[in-house]
Write a protein that holds these residues in place. Structure first.
Motif, PDB file in Angstrom:
ATOM      1  N   TYR A 280       0.796  -1.230   0.000  1.00 33.62           N
ATOM      2  CA  TYR A 280       0.000   0.000   0.000  1.00 33.62           C
ATOM      3  C   TYR A 280       0.828   1.280   0.000  1.00 33.62           C
ATOM      4  O   TYR A 280       0.313   2.356  -0.288  1.00 33.62           O
ATOM      5  N   ASN A 281       2.116   1.182   0.300  1.00 39.76           N
ATOM      6  CA  ASN A 281       2.972   2.371   0.247  1.00 39.76           C
ATOM      7  C   ASN A 281       3.739   2.507  -1.069  1.00 39.76           C
ATOM      8  O   ASN A 281       4.477   3.486  -1.250  1.00 39.76           O
ATOM      9  N   VAL A 282       3.603   1.550  -1.970  1.00 41.19           N
ATOM     10  CA  VAL A 282       4.451   1.515  -3.162  1.00 41.19           C
ATOM     11  C   VAL A 282       4.230   2.731  -4.060  1.00 41.19           C
ATOM     12  O   VAL A 282       5.196   3.325  -4.566  1.00 41.19           O
ATOM     13  N   ALA A 283       2.986   3.113  -4.266  1.00 41.67           N
ATOM     14  CA  ALA A 283       2.717   4.265  -5.145  1.00 41.67           C
ATOM     15  C   ALA A 283       3.351   5.535  -4.575  1.00 41.67           C
ATOM     16  O   ALA A 283       3.833   6.390  -5.335  1.00 41.67           O
ATOM     17  N   ILE A 284       3.346   5.663  -3.261  1.00 38.94           N
ATOM     18  CA  ILE A 284       3.975   6.831  -2.631  1.00 38.94           C
ATOM     19  C   ILE A 284       5.487   6.763  -2.798  1.00 38.94           C
ATOM     20  O   ILE A 284       6.141   7.756  -3.141  1.00 38.94           O
ATOM     21  N   ALA A 285       6.054   5.593  -2.561  1.00 39.18           N
ATOM     22  CA  ALA A 285       7.497   5.422  -2.726  1.00 39.18           C
ATOM     23  C   ALA A 285       7.925   5.718  -4.156  1.00 39.18           C
ATOM     24  O   ALA A 285       9.005   6.288  -4.385  1.00 39.18           O
ATOM     25  N   GLU A 286       7.100   5.346  -5.117  1.00 38.88           N
ATOM     26  CA  GLU A 286       7.433   5.604  -6.516  1.00 38.88           C
ATOM     27  C   GLU A 286       7.574   7.103  -6.766  1.00 38.88           C
ATOM     28  O   GLU A 286       8.493   7.556  -7.451  1.00 38.88           O
ATOM     29  N   ARG A 287       6.674   7.884  -6.179  1.00 42.05           N
ATOM     30  CA  ARG A 287       6.772   9.338  -6.337  1.00 42.05           C
ATOM     31  C   ARG A 287       8.050   9.871  -5.693  1.00 42.05           C
ATOM     32  O   ARG A 287       8.729  10.727  -6.276  1.00 42.05           O
ATOM     33  N   VAL A 288       8.376   9.377  -4.499  1.00 43.18           N
ATOM     34  CA  VAL A 288       9.596   9.825  -3.830  1.00 43.18           C
ATOM     35  C   VAL A 288      10.817   9.455  -4.666  1.00 43.18           C
ATOM     36  O   VAL A 288      11.738  10.265  -4.872  1.00 43.18           O
ATOM     37  N   THR A 289      10.842   8.230  -5.166  1.00 43.34           N
ATOM     38  CA  THR A 289      11.972   7.759  -5.974  1.00 43.34           C
ATOM     39  C   THR A 289      12.184   8.641  -7.198  1.00 43.34           C
ATOM     40  O   THR A 289      13.313   9.063  -7.499  1.00 43.34           O
ATOM     41  N   ARG A 290      11.099   8.920  -7.903  1.00 40.95           N
ATOM     42  CA  ARG A 290      11.209   9.640  -9.175  1.00 40.95           C
ATOM     43  C   ARG A 290      11.363  11.146  -8.980  1.00 40.95           C
ATOM     44  O   ARG A 290      12.166  11.793  -9.668  1.00 40.95           O
ATOM     45  N   GLU A 291      10.612  11.722  -8.042  1.00 46.94           N
ATOM     46  CA  GLU A 291      10.576  13.184  -7.923  1.00 46.94           C
ATOM     47  C   GLU A 291      11.674  13.737  -7.025  1.00 46.94           C
ATOM     48  O   GLU A 291      12.118  14.873  -7.218  1.00 46.94           O
ATOM     49  N   ALA A 292      12.105  12.957  -6.042  1.00 49.56           N
ATOM     50  CA  ALA A 292      13.190  13.422  -5.174  1.00 49.56           C
ATOM     51  C   ALA A 292      14.547  12.894  -5.619  1.00 49.56           C
ATOM     52  O   ALA A 292      15.579  13.383  -5.161  1.00 49.56           O
ATOM     53  N   ALA A 293      14.529  11.905  -6.505  1.00 54.51           N
ATOM     54  CA  ALA A 293      15.772  11.343  -7.057  1.00 54.51           C
ATOM     55  C   ALA A 293      16.742  10.941  -5.950  1.00 54.51           C
ATOM     56  O   ALA A 293      17.896  11.362  -5.913  1.00 54.51           O
ATOM     57  N   ILE A 294      16.249  10.098  -5.035  1.00 56.09           N
ATOM     58  CA  ILE A 294      17.064   9.596  -3.942  1.00 56.09           C
ATOM     59  C   ILE A 294      16.792   8.102  -3.808  1.00 56.09           C
ATOM     60  O   ILE A 294      15.643   7.664  -4.029  1.00 56.09           O
ATOM     61  N   PRO A 295      17.788   7.284  -3.517  1.00 57.78           N
ATOM     62  CA  PRO A 295      17.525   5.856  -3.318  1.00 57.78           C
ATOM     63  C   PRO A 295      16.446   5.636  -2.262  1.00 57.78           C
ATOM     64  O   PRO A 295      16.487   6.220  -1.170  1.00 57.78           O
ATOM     65  N   THR A 296      15.480   4.794  -2.608  1.00 55.70           N
ATOM     66  CA  THR A 296      14.286   4.650  -1.789  1.00 55.70           C
ATOM     67  C   THR A 296      14.007   3.183  -1.492  1.00 55.70           C
ATOM     68  O   THR A 296      14.164   2.322  -2.350  1.00 55.70           O
ATOM     69  N   ARG A 297      13.587   2.954  -0.268  1.00 56.77           N
ATOM     70  CA  ARG A 297      13.149   1.638   0.193  1.00 56.77           C
ATOM     71  C   ARG A 297      11.681   1.758   0.540  1.00 56.77           C
ATOM     72  O   ARG A 297      11.232   2.807   1.009  1.00 56.77           O
ATOM     73  N   VAL A 298      10.905   0.704   0.327  1.00 58.56           N
ATOM     74  CA  VAL A 298       9.485   0.757   0.663  1.00 58.56           C
ATOM     75  C   VAL A 298       9.126  -0.417   1.552  1.00 58.56           C
ATOM     76  O   VAL A 298       9.662  -1.514   1.406  1.00 58.56           O
ATOM     77  N   VAL A 299       8.221  -0.166   2.487  1.00 59.29           N
ATOM     78  CA  VAL A 299       7.780  -1.178   3.436  1.00 59.29           C
ATOM     79  C   VAL A 299       6.254  -1.165   3.468  1.00 59.29           C
ATOM     80  O   VAL A 299       5.630  -0.167   3.143  1.00 59.29           O
ATOM     81  N   GLY A 300       5.654  -2.277   3.848  1.00 56.51           N
ATOM     82  CA  GLY A 300       4.211  -2.313   3.996  1.00 56.51           C
ATOM     83  C   GLY A 300       3.564  -3.434   3.211  1.00 56.51           C
ATOM     84  O   GLY A 300       3.273  -3.276   2.023  1.00 56.51           O
ATOM     85  N   LEU A 301       3.330  -4.570   3.855  1.00 55.29           N
ATOM     86  CA  LEU A 301       2.669  -5.735   3.264  1.00 55.29           C
ATOM     87  C   LEU A 301       3.287  -6.147   1.933  1.00 55.29           C
ATOM     88  O   LEU A 301       2.593  -6.313   0.925  1.00 55.29           O
ATOM     89  N   ILE A 302       4.600  -6.268   1.928  1.00 52.11           N
ATOM     90  CA  ILE A 302       5.307  -6.876   0.811  1.00 52.11           C
ATOM     91  C   ILE A 302       5.557  -8.327   1.212  1.00 52.11           C
ATOM     92  O   ILE A 302       6.314  -8.596   2.154  1.00 52.11           O
ATOM     93  N   LEU A 303       4.892  -9.244   0.515  1.00 55.13           N
ATOM     94  CA  LEU A 303       4.806 -10.614   0.993  1.00 55.13           C
ATOM     95  C   LEU A 303       5.410 -11.644   0.061  1.00 55.13           C
ATOM     96  O   LEU A 303       5.994 -12.629   0.520  1.00 55.13           O
TER      97      LEU A 303
END
Length: 364
Positions: A280-303
Motif C-alpha cells: 500500500y505504500n508503493v505508489a507513494i514510494a514511486e513518487r519519492v523515488t522519481r521526484e526526489a531522485a534519492i535511493p528509496t526503500r518501501v515497506v508495507g505488506l510486501i509478501l
C-alpha cells in the motif's frame, strides 16, 4: 536476471541484493540494553538472505523509549550490550547491519504489546513524555509536555551521541526514525504540531528540527557510511501529511545530506488504521523515488517474491523492506531466490540445503 537479487550501492556500502529486514521492536531489552533474545532474533535474520538487517527503533535517551523493554543507545552499558550482539551476528551471518535511531515522544511510556500496548498505568513505573504540542496520542493517553527549545537542543545532541556510538559498534548504515507518529513525524504533521514558534506553523518551520538533527548527525557520520531516514508517506487522515508532502520531505532531507529514505506511513494517532492491501505504500514510494531522485526503500505488506521483484524491476523503489513476512519465514530470501531463479548467500553450515547440494532446493 532478477533485479531484486542485484546489488545496490548506498554511499560507500554495497548491498548484495535489494532485500532489507525492517526494524522490528522486540520489547525485550533491560534498561535499553540488548539481551540474549536479540542475539537469537538478529542472528536468525542475519542468515535470512536479506542483504541488510536494520536493528529495531533504538532510543537516544531513556524517556525516548516506547516501553521499558525497548533498546536504547544512550549509555555505555547500552553500547556494550548491543556491540556484543552485533559483533556475533556479523561474524556468523551473511547480512550487513544497520540501526534505526529514534525518539518515541508522546508514544513513549507504553506497555509492551502483549500487555495491551496502552499508556503505562501508575503502578507500572510510567515516565513523563514530551512532544511538539500537548496533544495526547489517543484516548486514555496522558497529554505530553510541549517541548522547549532546550529539549530540542538536548535531543539533537542525544541523536549525535547515539550516532557516534553506532559508528563505534560498526554499523554499516544508520537511519533516523521520522515516521509512525514518533518525535520527528509528530513535528512534521500539522495534525500533531500546533506550535506557534519557529518549530510550528509553516512546512518549513515544522521541518526545522528534523533537518537540524539530520545535518548534525550527518556532520559526524562519514560520507562513506549511508545515513538515511524512514519517513511517512501519508497520515491517512484529512488535514495530515500527504504523498505531496512526502516528496517535499524527501527533497529537504536529501538536501540535508541523507543518502536514502524508507517510505512508510500512518501511526500518528492511536485510532488511525492504514490500508490493508499488499504494497500500500508503493505508489507513494514511486513518487519519492522519481521526484526526489534519492535511493528509496518501501515497506508495507510486501509478501511475495514476485511482488518484491516487480517493485524494484519497475523502478518504483530501489529496495524493499520486510518485517512480519521474515518472522513468519526466516529464510524468505532463500525461497525468493529459488522462485526468481537467482542466488543468495548462505552460511557454509547450511550449504547442504542449497540448490547445488540438495535436489529439492533446486527443483522448480
Amino acid at each position: 536476471m532478477s533485479i531484486l537479487f542485484s546489488p545496490v550501492r548506498l554511499a560507500g556500502t554495497e548491498l548484495a541484493n535489494r532485500i532489507v529486514v525492517s526494524p522490528m521492536c522486540q520489547y525485550s531489552a533491560n534498561d535499553g540494553c540488548a539481551t540474549d533474545w536479540h542475539m537469537m532474533h538478529l542472528g536468525m535474520l542475519a542468515n535470512s538472505g536479506a542483504a541488510l538487517v536494520v536493528v529495531e527503533a533504538t532510543a537516544v535517551e531513556r524517556i525516548g523509549r516506547i516501553t521499558h523493554g525497548c533498546v536504547g543507545l544512550y549509555s555505555d552499558d547500552n553500547e556494550m550490550a548491543l556491540a556484543r550482539v552485533v559483533r556475533q551476528c556479523r561474524r556468523l551471518g551473511t547480512a550487513k547491519f544497520g540501526i534505526q535511531l529514534a525518539h518515541a515522544a508522546r508514544k513513549a511510556s507504553a506497555a509492551v504489546p502483549w500487555d495491551g500496548g496502552k499508556a503505562l498505568a501508575p503502578e507500572a513505573d510510567p515516565w513523563p513524555t514530551l512532544a511538539p504540542s500537548a496533544i495526547p496520542f489517543g484516548d486514555g493517553w496522558p497529554a505530553p509536555r510541549a517541548a522547549t527549545p532546550a529539549d530540542f537542543a538536548r535531543i539533537r545532541d542525544a541523536f549525535v551521541a547515539s550516532a557516534k556510538r553506532a559508528l563505534r559498534i560498526g554499523f554499516d548504515a544508520i537511519e533516523l526514525h521520522m515516521a509512525h507518529g514518533y518525535l520527528f513525524h509528530s513535528l512534521m504533521s500539522p495534525l500533531s504540531n500546533r506550535r506557534t514558534d519557529d518549530y510550528g506553523g509553516s512546512f518549513e518551520n515544522r521541518m526545522r528540527f528534523p533537518l537540524e538533527v539530520a545535518r548534525a548527525v550527518r556532520a559526524v557520520v562519514p560520507k562513506d557510511v549511508p545515513l538515511g531516514a524512514r519517513i511517512t508517506g501519508s497520515d491517512w487522515r484529512e488535514g495530515g501529511l500527504t504523498p505531496d508532502d512526502a516528496v517535499r520531505i524527501a527533497k529537504a532531507l536529501k538536501g540535508a545530506g541523507l543518502d536514502f529514505l524508507c517510505v512508510s506511513s500512518g501511526g500518528l494517532y492511536a485510532d488511525i488504521r492504514n490500508p490493508n492491501e499488499p504494497g500500500y505504500n508503493v505508489a507513494i514510494a514511486e513518487r519519492v523515488t522519481r521526484e526526489a531522485a534519492i535511493p528509496t526503500r518501501v515497506v508495507g505488506l510486501i509478501l511475495e517474491p514476485q511482488q518484491a521483484e516487480a517493485i524494484v524491476a519497475s523502478g518504483k523503489a530501489d529496495m524493499v523492506a520486510l518485517g512480519r513476512a521474515l518472522l513468519d519465514d526466516p529464510h524468505w530470501g532463500w525461497h525468493a531466490a529459488k522462485a526468481l531463479k537467482a542466488d543468495v548467500a548462505r552460511p557454509p553450515q547450511y550449504l547442504r540445503a542449497g540448490p547445488q547440494l540438495w535436489a529439492p532446493a533446486a527443483s522448480s
